[in-house]
Structures are given as structure tokens and as C-alpha cells.
Design an enzyme around this catalytic site. Structure first.
Site, PDB file in Angstrom:
ATOM      1  N   ARG A   1       0.618  -1.165  -0.488  1.00  0.00           N
ATOM      2  CA  ARG A   1      -0.548  -0.118   0.027  1.00  0.00           C
ATOM      3  C   ARG A   1       0.799   1.447   0.398  1.00  0.00           C
ATOM      4  O   ARG A   1       0.469   2.158   0.344  1.00  0.00           O
ATOM      5  CB  ARG A   1      -1.048  -0.234   0.999  1.00  0.00           C
ATOM      6  CG  ARG A   1      -2.638  -0.049   1.005  1.00  0.00           C
ATOM      7  CD  ARG A   1      -2.634  -0.089   2.301  1.00  0.00           C
ATOM      8  NE  ARG A   1      -4.126  -0.429   2.050  1.00  0.00           N
ATOM      9  CZ  ARG A   1      -5.364  -1.070   2.519  1.00  0.00           C
ATOM     10  NH1 ARG A   1      -5.478  -2.422   2.347  1.00  0.00           N
ATOM     11  NH2 ARG A   1      -6.785  -0.491   2.359  1.00  0.00           N
TER      12      ARG A   1
ATOM     13  N   ARG B   1      -9.656   7.211   4.066  1.00  0.00           N
ATOM     14  CA  ARG B   1      -9.461   6.145   3.934  1.00  0.00           C
ATOM     15  C   ARG B   1      -8.720   6.223   2.590  1.00  0.00           C
ATOM     16  O   ARG B   1      -8.287   6.095   1.873  1.00  0.00           O
ATOM     17  CB  ARG B   1     -10.049   5.263   3.653  1.00  0.00           C
ATOM     18  CG  ARG B   1     -10.223   4.320   5.123  1.00  0.00           C
ATOM     19  CD  ARG B   1     -11.038   3.930   5.946  1.00  0.00           C
ATOM     20  NE  ARG B   1     -11.389   2.660   5.387  1.00  0.00           N
ATOM     21  CZ  ARG B   1     -12.351   1.686   5.247  1.00  0.00           C
ATOM     22  NH1 ARG B   1     -13.487   2.319   5.859  1.00  0.00           N
ATOM     23  NH2 ARG B   1     -12.219   0.550   4.046  1.00  0.00           N
TER      24      ARG B   1
ATOM     25  N   ARG C   1     -21.490  -1.532   3.479  1.00  0.00           N
ATOM     26  CA  ARG C   1     -21.015  -3.116   4.247  1.00  0.00           C
ATOM     27  C   ARG C   1     -21.367  -2.269   5.616  1.00  0.00           C
ATOM     28  O   ARG C   1     -20.833  -3.769   6.123  1.00  0.00           O
ATOM     29  CB  ARG C   1     -19.623  -2.794   3.943  1.00  0.00           C
ATOM     30  CG  ARG C   1     -18.270  -3.879   4.030  1.00  0.00           C
ATOM     31  CD  ARG C   1     -17.695  -3.801   2.970  1.00  0.00           C
ATOM     32  NE  ARG C   1     -16.127  -2.520   3.865  1.00  0.00           N
ATOM     33  CZ  ARG C   1     -15.204  -2.722   3.489  1.00  0.00           C
ATOM     34  NH1 ARG C   1     -15.220  -3.615   2.497  1.00  0.00           N
ATOM     35  NH2 ARG C   1     -14.401  -1.481   3.998  1.00  0.00           N
TER      36      ARG C   1
END
Ligand code: ADP
Length: 191
Positions: free
Chosen positions: A88, A145, A127
Site C-alpha cells: 500500500r 481512507r 458494508r
């Protein structure tokens, strides 16, 4: 065969990884899942990671890289891996490269699931209802995020592009449609 599945939060990496594992017999390593497992069991690693994860920040590279290496070592006999949520950052990509080289192995392909931002936000909102994840619950954390992804993670695309290993598929459509698109990319590695 080692595949890096790439894409922003909510792109569907976890869903697709499960299906890919079944078809190709690879081991799925999701750094997010491993962190959540450690948080649930309140391990030292989990306690450390929680503060970063709940706020939508990345866990420090050193911690994440050490964890990933030890997970690979645990699966010494694996036919290969699907790395989901790793690397990442460019530092993680570099560490993975060096680590796999010591095992006479390599990343064969990075495959990105491309999904535009509004669709991601809708998916994460959905979600949140079932995931119980602190980092899914708050729209400002979700936005953070996505911002962290754009700033810190997107450069990893160029890292693999420079090695001619970056490929992208459309992440919008039915789960099976997206799966078929991924399989086309993976089958190319196998021939
Ligand atoms: P999502 O794809 O929805 O962002 P993940 O389950 O992949 O969720 O990751 C959840 C969180 O775990 C991230 O927001 C981050 O805090 C942490 N995390 C996961 N993978 C990494 C990584 N490679 N480096 C640093 N932090 C990570």
C-alpha cells in the site's frame, strides 16, 4: 504465481480474492483481515494497529512489512499468493520485491479493480450495516481512507507500471463479471 490485487477501499478485493483462491489454489493474504483478526484477539499487534485503522490511517510500514513476511513464511509450501491490501506504499512494494527475490520468486502481476469514488462510497455505506467495522461507520473516516489511498497508495501503481506489471480491469458489474475479467488477466500469467 504471485498476484497483487489492487484498488481503493470498497473496490471488491476481498470478495474477488475468495473466488480466485478457489479457482487457482493460491493463498490469500489480506493485511486488513490479518489486522482485524489481531484486533479481535487483542494481540500486541492488534492493539498497536487499532489506533491507526479505526482512524482510517495506514499502519506504519515497518509493522506491516514484518507481519506480511511472517505470514508468507507460515505458508512456505504455497503455490503462490494473492496479496490483498499489500503493498500500500512504495516502501512496502520495495520490501516485497526484495523479500520475494530472496525466495527466488516475484510479483507476476498487479491487477487493479477500477471503481469510481461515488460507487465506492455507496458500497462502503452498505458494508457498514453488516461489517461492524469502525472504519466503515463514519463517512468522514471513509473519505479519509479514500484520500489516504489517493495520496499514499496510488503511487504503487507507477511502481509496477515501470516494471510492465500493472493491469487494470473494470470493477463495476456483477461479481461474476468482474471475476471473469480478473481470470483473463491471471490466465495470461499461466500460459
Ligand atoms: P479497505 O480495502 O476497505 O481499505 P482493508 O481491510 O484492506 O480495507 O484495510 C483496513 C485497514 O487496515 C486500512 O485502512 C489500514 O489502516 C490497515 N491496513 C491494511 N493493509 C495495510 C497496509 N498494507 N499498510 C498499512 N496499513 C494497512
Amino acid at each position: 504465481m504471485n498476484i497483487v490485487l489492487f484498488g481503493p477501499p470498497g473496490a471488491g478485493k476481498g470478495t474477488q480474492s475468495k473466488m480466485l483462491v478457489e479457482k487457482y489454489g493460491l493463498v490469500h493474504l489480506s493485511t486488513g483481515d490479518i489486522f482485524r483478526y489481531n484486533m479481535k484477539n487483542a494481540t500486541p499487534l492488534g492493539k498497536l494497529a487499532k489506533q491507526y485503522i479505526d482512524a482510517g490511517n495506514l499502519v506504519p510500514d515497518e509493522v506491516t512489512i514484518d507481519m506480511l513476511k511472517s505470514e508468507v513464511e507460515k505458508n512456505a509450501g504455497a503455490a503462490g499468493f494473492i496479496f490483498d491490501g499489500f503493498p500500500r506504499t512504495n516502501a512496502q512494494a520495495d520490501a516485497l520485491d526484495k523479500f520475494l527475490t530472496t525466495k527466488s520468486s516475484q510479483v507476476d502481476k498487479m491487477i487493479a479493480l477500477s471503481v469510481e469514488e461515488n460507487e465506492l462510497k455507496n458500497r462502503l455505506k452498505e458494508r457498514a450495516i453488516t461489517s461492524g467495522r469502525v472504519d466503515d461507520a463514519d463517512p468522514s473516516v471513509i473519505q479519509h481512507r479514500i484520500d489516504v489511498y489517493n495520496k499514499e497508495t496510488l503511487p504503487v501503481k507507477e511502481y509496477y507500471q515501470a516494471k510492465d506489471k500493472y493491469f487494470q480491469v473494470d470493477g463495476v458489474g456483477s461479481i461474476d463479471q468482474v471475476f471473469d475479467r480478473l481470470c483473463v488477466e491471471i490466465d495470461e500469467v499461466l500460459v
